[in-house]
Design a protein around this motif. Structure first.
Motif, short mmCIF file in Angstrom:
data_model
loop_
_atom_site.label_atom_id
_atom_site.label_comp_id
_atom_site.label_asym_id
_atom_site.label_seq_id
_atom_site.Cartn_x
_atom_site.Cartn_y
_atom_site.Cartn_z
N THR A 1 10.74 -10.62 13.76
CA THR A 1 11.87 -9.52 13.66
C THR A 1 11.88 -8.75 14.90
OG1 THR A 1 11.15 -9.16 11.21
CG2 THR A 1 12.94 -7.84 12.09
N PHE A 2 10.80 -8.39 15.25
CA PHE A 2 10.84 -7.52 16.58
C PHE A 2 11.36 -8.36 17.82
CE2 PHE A 2 8.24 -4.42 14.48
CZ PHE A 2 8.91 -3.36 14.71
N TRP A 3 10.87 -9.71 17.92
CA TRP A 3 11.24 -10.66 18.94
C TRP A 3 12.78 -10.57 19.04
CZ3 TRP A 3 8.22 -13.20 22.55
CH2 TRP A 3 8.89 -14.46 22.91
N ALA A 4 13.36 -10.98 17.80
CA ALA A 4 14.77 -11.01 17.69
C ALA A 4 15.40 -9.98 18.02
CB ALA A 4 15.18 -11.62 16.07
N ALA A 5 14.85 -8.79 17.59
CA ALA A 5 15.57 -7.42 18.05
C ALA A 5 15.64 -7.04 19.34
CB ALA A 5 15.00 -6.20 17.12
N TYR A 6 14.27 -7.22 19.98
CA TYR A 6 14.27 -6.77 21.39
C TYR A 6 14.50 -7.64 22.53
CZ TYR A 6 12.70 -2.24 19.44
OH TYR A 6 12.58 -1.07 18.84
N PHE A 7 14.15 -9.10 22.26
CA PHE A 7 14.25 -10.16 23.16
C PHE A 7 15.44 -10.98 22.94
CE2 PHE A 7 9.51 -9.11 23.31
CZ PHE A 7 9.46 -8.72 24.31
N SER A 8 15.24 -11.80 22.17
CA SER A 8 16.53 -12.65 22.05
C SER A 8 16.39 -13.51 20.77
CB SER A 8 16.46 -14.00 23.07
OG SER A 8 16.15 -15.28 22.59
N SER A 9 17.50 -13.38 20.01
CA SER A 9 17.39 -14.23 18.60
C SER A 9 17.41 -15.57 18.69
CB SER A 9 18.56 -13.72 17.43
OG SER A 9 19.91 -13.96 18.28
N ASP A 10 18.27 -16.27 19.86
CA ASP A 10 18.11 -17.72 20.06
C ASP A 10 16.63 -18.20 19.95
OD1 ASP A 10 20.81 -17.45 20.25
OD2 ASP A 10 20.88 -17.67 22.62
N TYR A 11 15.62 -17.59 20.43
CA TYR A 11 14.24 -18.11 20.90
C TYR A 11 13.45 -17.60 19.69
CZ TYR A 11 15.42 -20.27 24.90
OH TYR A 11 16.23 -21.11 26.06
N LYS A 12 13.90 -17.02 18.38
CA LYS A 12 13.02 -16.50 17.68
C LYS A 12 12.16 -17.46 17.01
CE LYS A 12 16.17 -15.83 13.67
NZ LYS A 12 16.07 -16.84 12.82
N ASP A 13 12.60 -18.60 16.93
CA ASP A 13 12.17 -19.68 16.31
C ASP A 13 10.76 -20.09 17.11
OD1 ASP A 13 13.21 -19.70 13.85
OD2 ASP A 13 14.40 -21.28 14.32
N VAL A 14 10.99 -20.12 18.52
CA VAL A 14 10.29 -20.42 19.41
C VAL A 14 8.88 -19.39 19.62
CG1 VAL A 14 9.66 -20.30 22.09
CG2 VAL A 14 11.71 -21.27 20.94
N ALA A 15 9.36 -17.91 19.09
CA ALA A 15 8.21 -17.15 19.09
C ALA A 15 7.16 -17.49 17.87
CB ALA A 15 8.80 -15.70 18.59
#
Lengths: 449, 305
Positions: free
Chosen positions: B266-280
């Motif tokens: 959730t934080f990755w999608a909110a603060y970085f990029s939701s395109d790469y949230k699965d990569v996280a």
């Protein structure tokens, strides 16, 4: 006594039918369909459930009788252990197979004409051979070195994208790109292999799966380089070592004073992938005789014993990853030039699973088994496409190709339960004292490591 | 700050769902040492079962009370998914326990492919939008230009997860079945010698895992309002990541890992990029397995020769 036995069989079949009914109750009995306002409504399919339940009952009853009959027979264990095919016959079959593969496109053109044979050479011939080559490449990693790689398609993708970028941005020719794509993929193999050295078995499988998926997601989202989901199209077509397959005076046909047919390019592609695949096979067979190949096989059987004997497992694993990736990269470059475009949708997990299932169904480590499995899976799924005549019986919503992956999944499960060593399940030892004797499957015990 | 708080709530909700799925991975791995690759698809299957039973109750049987329908859906989905996983274990994995180590994994990959294609065939491959329900939203803070909200669904998810976890804790710690499971986890042969029915215990483990995954499936369907036959793969990998992060084999670890993965995503999608949230999520998986293979709460894995 007999009626009691019969009753218990009917009871067991009834139980199986009951379980089938419960399993299929919501998911098969009702189809949640969307209407025009995107609201869901249910559509019942009880006849289908009745067929499934009835089929289960009959099958179970039949199998009960077959099992009872088999138990009545003399024990199967008293039969002689099966001997594999002798090495000589094996060689003969191999050469006959290669001869048939070389003759295949010419025979197809001769029998069906240039237009009619295109489907057979392209959809069946080339498609199957790409997967044979990928299967042989993955076989080095999984079958020989025993490293389960679920992200093999990443290297295939790297090879395909490398060719697409080199050919469109730099305008390099396919023949120059082919080794470069292989080398780039091999570097990727080293780079991805390095962090996973310490992992074994299932953990290794999951991490390679993660790497495969990361590669695909990067290909989707790094639009500046890869053009995202749309992919890279209009790749330069294959040339006959510089001579294009075109109609003009400069073309292949007029150069060699042949009549022009568009299918000439396809036939050339067929022979190219055949040569690449055979080269892979040759490489694998030679590698198995090198100390490196023997280390791989030892690693597969028992890693702890290898380390105790002072074998450099790091070098063995990395080289297996790199050589497997090299082959996938070359296959990927071929795929790109044949297809004319690349996009991330060609490189999903399902591709990795398909290649893995070819290796597994073929019998990990067996070269001939891979070919057989590739023909069954890839040829079989192409064949399903031909079955659209069945639509006349099942209605127009029936699409046989949808069953392809369903059947592949079932085949993987069945194979593991029925013949975990694959279709061609003998192993010829690569090192022996006096005479090479095929080892029957039953005698192979693999180190649980 | 408000955004942070909101993402914290969202992340914990998502993490609760991942945690429920992760328990299935961790229990099966603990008891028979197998990565059950098909578990994510069992979760997906349960969300479809739940959707169809919900439609059946509300549209065909004409049940007007949504809360009552949801309770029936939850129980029915748990029972049916449990039966599915029971049969899957019987048919696809049981005979492979004595086979070579990768055989069950490959069989479960085949099962995963089968399940996602089976559901796509039976229900169609496209997204299905679930009728909206229970849309009440409570505002926790107001003003500052951004309202932090907590929806009824989120409360429901946390509450259901917490009560199921309590039930699981009770089963594992206080019942004969739980004792048998812990015995099998330590030493299967010894447990069998002492009279533990290993086959039945393994079956029960699969059923419990499926029941929790079914609860996650119902909550997922409710929370996202969309189900798709391909949902199982990504959710399964993330839940597996959660299980590994928490220390595979450890039940509290699975829940902790689930919450962490939910928060990271959730934080990755909110603060970085939701395109790469699965990569996280995949990145966390790879890094954990490589550098921290025991996870946060796992035990040391001693290898005996």
């Amino acid at each position: 006594m007999r009626t009691e036995g019969f009753l218990s069989k009917v009871k067991s079949a009834g139980l199986a039918a009951l379980i089938m009914a419960a399993l299929s109750f919501p998911i098969v009995a009702y189809h949640a369909d969307m209407d025009l306002t995107r609201g869901l409504f249910l559509e019942s399919r009880w006849p289908l459930v009745a067929i499934l339940v009835g089929g289960t009952f009959i099958l179970r009853l039949l199998s009960e009788f077959v099992f009872a009959w088999m138990r009545g027979r003399p024990a199967a264990a008293t039969r002689k252990t099966k001997q594999g095919i002798s090495p000589r016959a094996f060689h003969l079959i191999g050469f006959a197979g290669i001869g048939a593969l070389i003759a295949f496109p010419l025979a197809a053109v001769f029998m069906l004409g240039p237009a009619g044979s295109l489907k057979w050479i392209d959809n069946y011939g080339i498609q199957i051979l790409i997967y044979v080559m990928l299967g042989w490449g993955l076989n080095i990693v999984v079958g020989l070195a025993g490293l389960l790689d679920l992200g093999y398609v990443a290297f295939y993708a790297v090879g395909a994208y490398a060719y697409a970028l080199l050919a469109t941005d730099l305008g390099w020719s396919f023949w120059l790109c082919l080794p470069i794509c292989g080398a780039i993929a091999a570097l990727f193999g080293l780079a991805l292999g390095f962090p996973v050295l310490r992992l074994r078995g299932d953990y290794l499988a999951i991490v390679t799966l993660a790497f495969g998926e990361i590669t695909r997601i990067v290909a989707v989202n790094w639009t500046a380089l890869t053009n995202g989901d749309a992919g890279i199209s209009l790749l330069p077509k294959i040339t006959f070592f510089g001579i294009p397959f075109s109609k003009g005076a400069e073309g292949f046909a007029s150069h060699f004073r042949l009549p022009f047919f568009p299918i000439e390019r396809t036939i050339f592609l067929y022979y190219l992938i055949l040569a690449l695949a055979l080269l892979t096979n040759f490489l694998t067979l030679r590698l198995r005789r090198l100390p490196l190949g023997r280390v791989w096989e030892a690693l597969r059987e028992d890693e702890i014993a290898c380390r105790s004997l002072g074998i450099d497992t790091v070098a063995a694993k990395l080289s297996a990853f790199a050589i497997g990736a090299l082959i996938a990269g070359i296959a990927g470059a071929f795929f790109a030039v044949r297809q004319g475009f690349v996009s991330p949708s060609s490189f999903g997990f399902i591709e990795s699973a398909t290649i893995l299932s070819i290796v597994v169904l073929g019998g990990a480590g067996s070269q001939a088994g891979n070919v057989l499995a590739a023909i069954l899976i890839i040829g079989g799924s192409e064949f399903l496409r031909e079955l659209d005549v069945l639509q006349e019986f099942f209605g127009y919503t029936f699409d046989p190709t949808q069953y392809r992956m369903l059947l592949v999944g079932l085949a993987m499960v069945a194979m593991m339960n029925w013949r975990p060593r694959g279709l061609v399940a003998t192993r010829r030892p690569s090192i022996f004292l006096k005479k090479a004797k095929p080892v029957a499957v039953e005698l192979i015990a693999e180190g649980r490591g | 700050m408000e955004i942070f708080l909101q993402q914290l709530i969202n992340g914990l909700t998502l993490g609760a769902i991942y945690g429920l799925i992760a328990i299935g991975y961790t229990m099966v791995f603990g008891v028979i040492g197998m990565v059950n690759f098909a578990h994510g698809d069992v979760f997906m299957l349960s969300s479809f079962i739940a959707l169809i039973i919900f439609l059946l109750l509300t549209q065909i049987l004409g049940l007007a009370s949504i809360p009552l329908a949801l309770v029936i859906v939850l129980v029915a989905a748990m029972a049916l998914t449990g039966l599915w996983n029971f049969m899957i274990e019987r048919l696809a994995y049981r005979r492979l326990r004595a086979s070579f180590r990768l055989a069950p994994l490959i069989s479960s990959i085949g099962m995963s492919i089968f399940l996602s294609n089976f559901v796509a065939l039976a229900q169609g491959p496209r997204n299905k939008a679930v009728p909206s329900m229970l849309d009440e939203v409570f505002k926790l803070t107001e003003g500052h230009g951004y309202d932090v909200t907590l929806s009824l669904k989120q409360i429901l998810i946390i509450a259901v997860t917490a009560s199921l976890l309590f039930g699981l804790w009770y089963v594992v710690e206080k019942t004969p079945l739980g004792r048998a499971q812990r015995a099998c986890e330590q030493d299967q042969t010894m447990a069998a010698l002492l009279g533990v029915n290993v086959d039945r215990t393994v079956s029960a483990t699969f059923v419990i895992g499926a029941v929790l995954a079914a609860a996650a499936g119902v909550l997922y369907m409710l929370y996202y309002g969309v189900v798709n036959p391909n949902d199982g793969f990504i959710a399964g990998v993330k839940a597996f990541t959660a299980a590994v992060l928490g220390g595979i084999g450890s039940l509290p670890g699975a829940v902790l890992g689930g919450l962490l993965i939910g928060l990271v995503e959730t934080f990755w999608a909110a603060y970085f990029s939701s395109d790469y949230k699965d990569v996280a999520a995949f990145g966390v998986l790879a890094v954990t397995l490589i550098f921290l293979p025991r996870g946060l709460l796992g035990r040391a894995d001693v290898e005996k020769v």
